[in-house]
Design a protein around this motif. Structure first.
Motif, mmCIF file in Angstrom:
data_model
loop_
_atom_site.group_PDB
_atom_site.id
_atom_site.type_symbol
_atom_site.label_atom_id
_atom_site.label_comp_id
_atom_site.label_asym_id
_atom_site.label_seq_id
_atom_site.Cartn_x
_atom_site.Cartn_y
_atom_site.Cartn_z
ATOM 1 N N ARG A 18 1.196 -0.840 0.108
ATOM 2 C CA ARG A 18 -0.484 -0.194 0.058
ATOM 3 C C ARG A 18 0.804 1.437 -0.458
ATOM 4 O O ARG A 18 0.827 2.534 -0.778
ATOM 5 C CB ARG A 18 -1.024 0.174 1.056
ATOM 6 C CG ARG A 18 -2.166 -1.317 0.982
ATOM 7 C CD ARG A 18 -2.821 -0.975 1.989
ATOM 8 N NE ARG A 18 -2.603 -0.777 3.519
ATOM 9 C CZ ARG A 18 -2.833 -1.808 4.357
ATOM 10 N NH1 ARG A 18 -3.141 -3.007 3.669
ATOM 11 N NH2 ARG A 18 -2.593 -2.006 5.465
ATOM 12 N N ARG A 19 1.991 0.858 1.008
ATOM 13 C CA ARG A 19 2.942 2.733 1.116
ATOM 14 C C ARG A 19 3.300 2.485 -0.546
ATOM 15 O O ARG A 19 3.872 3.347 -0.807
ATOM 16 C CB ARG A 19 4.326 2.604 2.046
ATOM 17 C CG ARG A 19 4.885 3.404 2.069
ATOM 18 C CD ARG A 19 6.556 3.278 2.851
ATOM 19 N NE ARG A 19 6.904 1.508 2.102
ATOM 20 C CZ ARG A 19 7.941 2.146 0.897
ATOM 21 N NH1 ARG A 19 7.608 3.562 0.420
ATOM 22 N NH2 ARG A 19 8.148 1.306 0.586
ATOM 23 N N HIS A 23 3.099 6.150 -3.323
ATOM 24 C CA HIS A 23 4.105 6.988 -3.801
ATOM 25 C C HIS A 23 4.928 7.365 -1.921
ATOM 26 O O HIS A 23 5.087 8.659 -2.279
ATOM 27 C CB HIS A 23 4.238 7.288 -4.862
ATOM 28 C CG HIS A 23 5.329 8.099 -5.691
ATOM 29 N ND1 HIS A 23 5.860 9.298 -4.836
ATOM 30 C CD2 HIS A 23 6.318 7.891 -6.364
ATOM 31 C CE1 HIS A 23 6.966 9.646 -5.889
ATOM 32 N NE2 HIS A 23 6.789 8.331 -6.278
ATOM 33 N N LEU A 24 5.346 6.534 -1.759
ATOM 34 C CA LEU A 24 5.281 6.832 -0.141
ATOM 35 C C LEU A 24 6.240 6.690 0.115
ATOM 36 O O LEU A 24 6.714 5.415 -0.135
ATOM 37 C CB LEU A 24 3.991 6.352 1.257
ATOM 38 C CG LEU A 24 2.772 7.314 0.841
ATOM 39 C CD1 LEU A 24 1.889 7.094 2.154
ATOM 40 C CD2 LEU A 24 3.209 9.055 0.710
ATOM 41 N N ILE A 100 11.270 10.807 -10.299
ATOM 42 C CA ILE A 100 11.172 11.269 -8.713
ATOM 43 C C ILE A 100 10.615 9.859 -8.102
ATOM 44 O O ILE A 100 9.193 9.690 -8.036
ATOM 45 C CB ILE A 100 9.801 12.687 -8.277
ATOM 46 C CG1 ILE A 100 10.293 13.876 -9.876
ATOM 47 C CG2 ILE A 100 10.231 12.968 -6.716
ATOM 48 C CD1 ILE A 100 10.058 14.607 -9.538
ATOM 49 N N THR A 101 11.741 10.253 -7.171
ATOM 50 C CA THR A 101 10.950 8.900 -5.911
ATOM 51 C C THR A 101 10.366 9.436 -4.999
ATOM 52 O O THR A 101 10.448 10.566 -4.490
ATOM 53 C CB THR A 101 12.629 8.364 -5.534
ATOM 54 O OG1 THR A 101 13.236 9.265 -4.675
ATOM 55 C CG2 THR A 101 13.786 7.697 -6.827
ATOM 56 N N GLU A 106 9.600 13.345 -0.533
ATOM 57 C CA GLU A 106 8.980 14.152 0.014
ATOM 58 C C GLU A 106 9.811 15.063 0.780
ATOM 59 O O GLU A 106 9.641 16.178 1.740
ATOM 60 C CB GLU A 106 9.353 12.870 1.419
ATOM 61 C CG GLU A 106 9.039 13.094 2.475
ATOM 62 C CD GLU A 106 7.294 13.257 3.493
ATOM 63 O OE1 GLU A 106 7.047 13.441 3.998
ATOM 64 O OE2 GLU A 106 6.659 12.303 1.817
ATOM 65 N N HIS A 107 11.416 15.056 0.320
ATOM 66 C CA HIS A 107 12.060 16.307 0.068
ATOM 67 C C HIS A 107 11.306 17.566 -0.192
ATOM 68 O O HIS A 107 11.772 18.336 0.678
ATOM 69 C CB HIS A 107 12.978 16.121 -0.049
ATOM 70 C CG HIS A 107 14.328 15.180 0.555
ATOM 71 N ND1 HIS A 107 14.104 15.256 2.040
ATOM 72 C CD2 HIS A 107 14.952 14.170 0.073
ATOM 73 C CE1 HIS A 107 15.136 13.756 1.980
ATOM 74 N NE2 HIS A 107 15.200 13.340 1.543
ATOM 75 N N ILE A 108 11.256 17.186 -1.027
ATOM 76 C CA ILE A 108 10.694 18.176 -2.553
ATOM 77 C C ILE A 108 9.381 19.254 -1.009
ATOM 78 O O ILE A 108 9.022 20.455 -1.182
ATOM 79 C CB ILE A 108 9.778 17.624 -4.113
ATOM 80 C CG1 ILE A 108 11.268 17.715 -4.533
ATOM 81 C CG2 ILE A 108 8.891 19.139 -4.324
ATOM 82 C CD1 ILE A 108 10.949 17.183 -6.454
#
Length: 122
Positions: A18-19, A23-24, A100-101, A106-108
């Motif tokens: 699910r994660r 895309h988490l 994009i990973t 998450e950094h963005i």
């Protein structure tokens, strides 16, 4: 009269599946503002402008429309994964960005949220 019920097992995806589908990044991963600058400039700036201020190709992310209570962090992950149909602005649809990973996203998001806070968007 008793009616028998037949139960069958379903293939329910586990938490990791699910994660990944959402895309988490891994649980507990925290975006770092400074690590969001480079991928933002590489993937996002061409449309969303310097520091997310917008261009004629994409909307400003430093806008109340994108505040956390209106566009949760998850919405950025989904936008990267699936793209976005134009709905708040008339810049056209955003295409998915498969390069994009989840960690870069998450950094963005951390970078965008910091820029929003700098101008009073909470």
């Amino acid at each position: 009269m008793t009616i028998p019920i037949l139960l069958t097992a379903c293939d329910v995806p586990g938490p990791e599946a699910r994660r990944q589908a959402l895309h988490l990044p891994p649980p507990g991963f925290k975006g770092i503002v400074e690590k969001g600058i480079e991928p933002f400039e590489k993937y996002c700036m061409v449309c969303h402008g310097v520091k997310g201020r917008g261009t004629d190709q994409g909307p400003p992310l430093i806008d109340r429309v994108y505040r956390p209570d209106h566009h949760a962090d998850l919405s950025f992950h989904i936008a990267v994964r699936d793209g976005v149909k134009s709905h708040h602005w008339r810049h056209g649809d955003m295409q998915p960005i498969p390069l994009i990973t989840p960690e870069e996203t998450e950094h963005i998001v951390a970078y965008i949220r910091e820029e929003q806070r700098r101008v009073g968007i909470e």
